[in-house]
Scaffold this motif. Structure first.
Motif, short mmCIF file in Angstrom:
data_model
loop_
_atom_site.label_atom_id
_atom_site.label_comp_id
_atom_site.label_asym_id
_atom_site.label_seq_id
_atom_site.Cartn_x
_atom_site.Cartn_y
_atom_site.Cartn_z
N THR A 185 -0.09 13.24 7.41
CA THR A 185 -1.31 13.86 6.89
C THR A 185 -2.32 14.03 8.02
O THR A 185 -2.97 15.07 8.14
CB THR A 185 -1.91 13.00 5.76
N SER A 236 -10.67 9.80 6.87
CA SER A 236 -9.83 10.17 5.75
C SER A 236 -9.04 11.40 6.17
O SER A 236 -9.59 12.49 6.25
CB SER A 236 -10.67 10.49 4.50
N ALA A 237 -7.78 11.18 6.47
CA ALA A 237 -6.93 12.29 6.91
C ALA A 237 -6.84 13.34 5.81
O ALA A 237 -6.79 14.53 6.07
CB ALA A 237 -5.54 11.78 7.28
N ASN A 253 -7.48 4.70 8.28
CA ASN A 253 -7.33 5.86 7.38
C ASN A 253 -7.59 5.50 5.91
O ASN A 253 -7.65 4.33 5.57
CB ASN A 253 -5.92 6.44 7.56
N ASP A 268 3.69 5.71 5.13
CA ASP A 268 2.71 6.04 4.07
C ASP A 268 1.27 5.73 4.42
O ASP A 268 0.39 5.85 3.57
CB ASP A 268 3.06 5.34 2.74
N HIS A 269 1.01 5.34 5.65
CA HIS A 269 -0.38 5.08 6.01
C HIS A 269 -1.11 6.37 6.40
O HIS A 269 -2.31 6.35 6.63
CB HIS A 269 -0.48 4.01 7.11
N GLY A 270 -0.36 7.48 6.49
CA GLY A 270 -1.02 8.78 6.65
C GLY A 270 -0.80 9.46 7.99
O GLY A 270 -1.59 10.33 8.37
P1 GDP Z 1 3.17 8.72 6.75
O1 GDP Z 1 4.38 8.14 6.12
O2 GDP Z 1 2.45 7.70 7.59
O3 GDP Z 1 3.42 9.99 7.49
O4 GDP Z 1 2.13 9.03 5.57
P2 GDP Z 1 1.79 10.41 4.89
O5 GDP Z 1 0.95 11.25 5.75
O6 GDP Z 1 3.02 11.02 4.33
O7 GDP Z 1 0.86 9.91 3.70
C1 GDP Z 1 1.33 9.08 2.65
C2 GDP Z 1 0.52 9.29 1.41
O8 GDP Z 1 -0.84 8.91 1.63
C3 GDP Z 1 0.49 10.74 0.96
O9 GDP Z 1 0.56 10.79 -0.45
C4 GDP Z 1 -0.87 11.23 1.44
O10 GDP Z 1 -1.39 12.24 0.67
C5 GDP Z 1 -1.71 9.96 1.32
N1 GDP Z 1 -2.83 9.95 2.26
C6 GDP Z 1 -2.79 10.17 3.60
N2 GDP Z 1 -4.02 10.09 4.13
C7 GDP Z 1 -4.87 9.83 3.11
C8 GDP Z 1 -6.29 9.65 3.02
O11 GDP Z 1 -7.03 9.72 3.99
N3 GDP Z 1 -6.79 9.39 1.79
C9 GDP Z 1 -5.99 9.32 0.69
N4 GDP Z 1 -6.59 9.04 -0.49
N5 GDP Z 1 -4.67 9.49 0.72
C10 GDP Z 1 -4.11 9.75 1.93
#
Ligand code: GDP
Length: 478
Positions: free
Chosen positions: A94, A222-223, A186, A89-91
């Motif tokens: 995304t 900000s991804a 991020n 969930d760290h992005g």
């Molecule tokens: P992963 O588990 O590391 O792959 O994380 P995800 O890409 O699925 O992102 C987890 C959540 O964080 C999602 O709800 C994304 O929309 C949110 N998110 C990712 N990047 C950002 C960002 O730069 N800003 C914000 N506000 N939310 C983000």
């Protein structure tokens, strides 16, 4: 190597008494069965005007032995291969999507992006290849198959959350592979985002920003909003330049399988990352224990291509089986030889599988304990809620049967994932799921890796089962 006097005389076609005389003149008193070291052998051979050729034993099943070494002057710059890691969930996903959207569509208008396990972008005339499966589990499972594909690791840390357990895991995996790390801080758009806290926390892991006297690159971004993506790409290019990543496109191709599966109507479909040389339609190759000829190649934009150079990911059809992610592939000019080597390799694989130490399995756990093979049983616990995770783990840890105890090596909330299975395989553990199930990938991997997964809906049943297994009182499963 060493030879006896007798063996040497045979090889030279000289009488052994003659060699013994020569040895005496060298001050060595020897009998016919005496072992001679290589230095002495060389002296004798010199005397006869014979040149010594070291006999090299080549492992015919080792694909690396078929790779021709490049001349330094044939090497040219190749694109960097990047893996994105970080806590859930760290992005990561995304960020992967964001990079792809901002950079791919520019030049390739009309191209429909295709998920083949990796994609390539181009920025300032420089290409970068991104592996599409984020996370250190994929990274390490490839490494455990002997493949090193990643040149640079991007560690994503959410600025509103900071360093978390999987952040630390990812750091350790990247460091173990000696891959340079770029930190993507991020979610800087979020309220409560504190990039300097992330920097502070990471100093504990020897990741220190340049401003603070270190040499780690930090990129705030900000991804989600696309902010800072250009900076990150620029930094990747910078690190790539320092790393002097090179390959020889003229060479016969070799590389690694990124992912592979069986597809209806297409047969075995594998994504290759070409690491050296250029892969062409019609090339014969060995991949893992499979072989074949490249029938068709499709790139990450879904376009058919006829060749793929260094650092290029392509989806390949034409193999006689489905290889594993992390398997190496090597092109052979001789198709027959390719088949032969693949056959040798699968024979060896069968033998290795047969000989490999049994994975822990509740059905024969008692046998293993009896043979003294097991003093500690490693267990991974996954459950639907944290409370259950703790309850199951606590009860399991209380079990002790005849000096054998249970060690919980990992716990977590949510479905059993492939990463859990990879960890189980690496640490020989049983996986217990409480009110959760393995996902598709986890199921497949568990089958190939022979990992025992036990699913339960009632805590005491989970405990009972393991206790019974340890006592050899488990009802056999039919
Ligand atoms: P992963 O588990 O590391 O792959 O994380 P995800 O890409 O699925 O992102 C987890 C959540 O964080 C999602 O709800 C994304 O929309 C949110 N998110 C990712 N990047 C950002 C960002 O730069 N800003 C914000 N506000 N939310 C983000």
């Amino acid at each position: 190597g060493s030879l006896t006097v007798g063996e040497l005389s045979e090889k030279l076609g000289k009488d052994s008494s003659e060699i013994i005389k020569k040895l005496m003149m060298l001050g060595v008193m020897a009998t016919i069965n005496q072992q001679l070291d290589s230095e002495t052998i060389e002296l004798i051979c010199d005397d006869y005007g014979v040149e010594v050729e070291e006999e090299i034993v080549v492992d015919k099943t080792d694909l690396e032995n078929y790779i021709v070494e490049d001349n330094e002057e044939d090497l040219i710059v190749r694109p960097a291969v990047v893996t994105i890691m970080g806590h859930v969930d760290h992005g990561k996903t995304t960020l992967l999507d964001s990079i792809r959207h901002t950079k791919v569509t520019e030049g390739e208008a009309g191209g429909i992006t295709q998920h083949i396990g990796a994609y390539q972008i181009e920025s300032n005339n420089k290409k970068i290849t991104f592996l599409d499966t984020p996370g250190h589990a994929a990274f390490t499972s490839m490494r455990s198959r002997g493949a090193q594909v990643t040149d640079i690791a991007i560690l994503v840390v959410a600025a509103d959350d900071g360093v978390m357990p999987q952040t630390v895991e990812a750091i350790n995996h990247a460091k173990a592979a000696e891959v340079p790390i770029i930190i993507a801080v991020n979610k800087i758009d979020k309220e409560g985002a504190d990039p300097s806290r992330v920097m502070q926390e990471l100093t504990e892991y020897e990741l220190v920003p340049e401003d603070w006297g270190g040499d780690t690159i930090f990129v705030p971004l900000s991804a989600l909003q696309g902010e800072g993506i250009d900076d990150l790409v620029e930094m990747i290019n910078l690190v790539a330049e320092v790393e002097e990543l090179k390959a020889n496109p003229e060479q016969t191709a070799s590389g690694t399988v990124i992912e592979a599966q069986l597809e209806k109507g297409r047969g075995s479909v594998a994504t290759f990352l070409v690491q050296n040389g250029t892969l062409k339609i019609g090339d014969s190759l060995v991949v893992g224990t499979t072989y074949g000829r490249v029938r068709a190649m499709v790139n990450d934009l879904g376009k058919r291509v006829t060749e793929a150079g260094p650092s290029t990911p392509v989806e390949v059809t034409g193999l006689n089986g489905v290889p594993h992610a992390g398997d190496r592939f090597v092109v052979f000019t001789d198709e027959k030889q390719a088949k032969q080597i693949a056959d040798l390799r699968s024979q060896k694989q069968v033998e290795e599988d047969r000989g490999s130490s049994a994975k822990v399995n509740l059905d024969d756990l008692f046998e293993q304990i009896k043979q003294g093979e097991m003093k500690e049983i490693n267990v991974i616990v996954k459950a639907d809620v944290q409370g259950s995770v703790e309850a199951v783990a606590a009860s399991l840890q209380k079990i002790e049967v005849e000096g054998v105890n249970i060690k919980i090596i990992h716990t977590g909330v949510g479905a059993i994932t492939e990463s859990d299975i990879i960890l189980a395989a690496a640490s020989n553990a049983v996986v217990i799921g409480f009110n959760v199930r393995p996902d598709g990938n986890a199921k497949r991997t568990a089958e190939t890796e022979n990992i025992d997964i036990r699913l339960h809906r009632v805590i005491y049943k989970a405990i009972e089962e393991i206790e019974a297994a340890m006592k050899g009182m488990l009802d056999p499963e039919y």
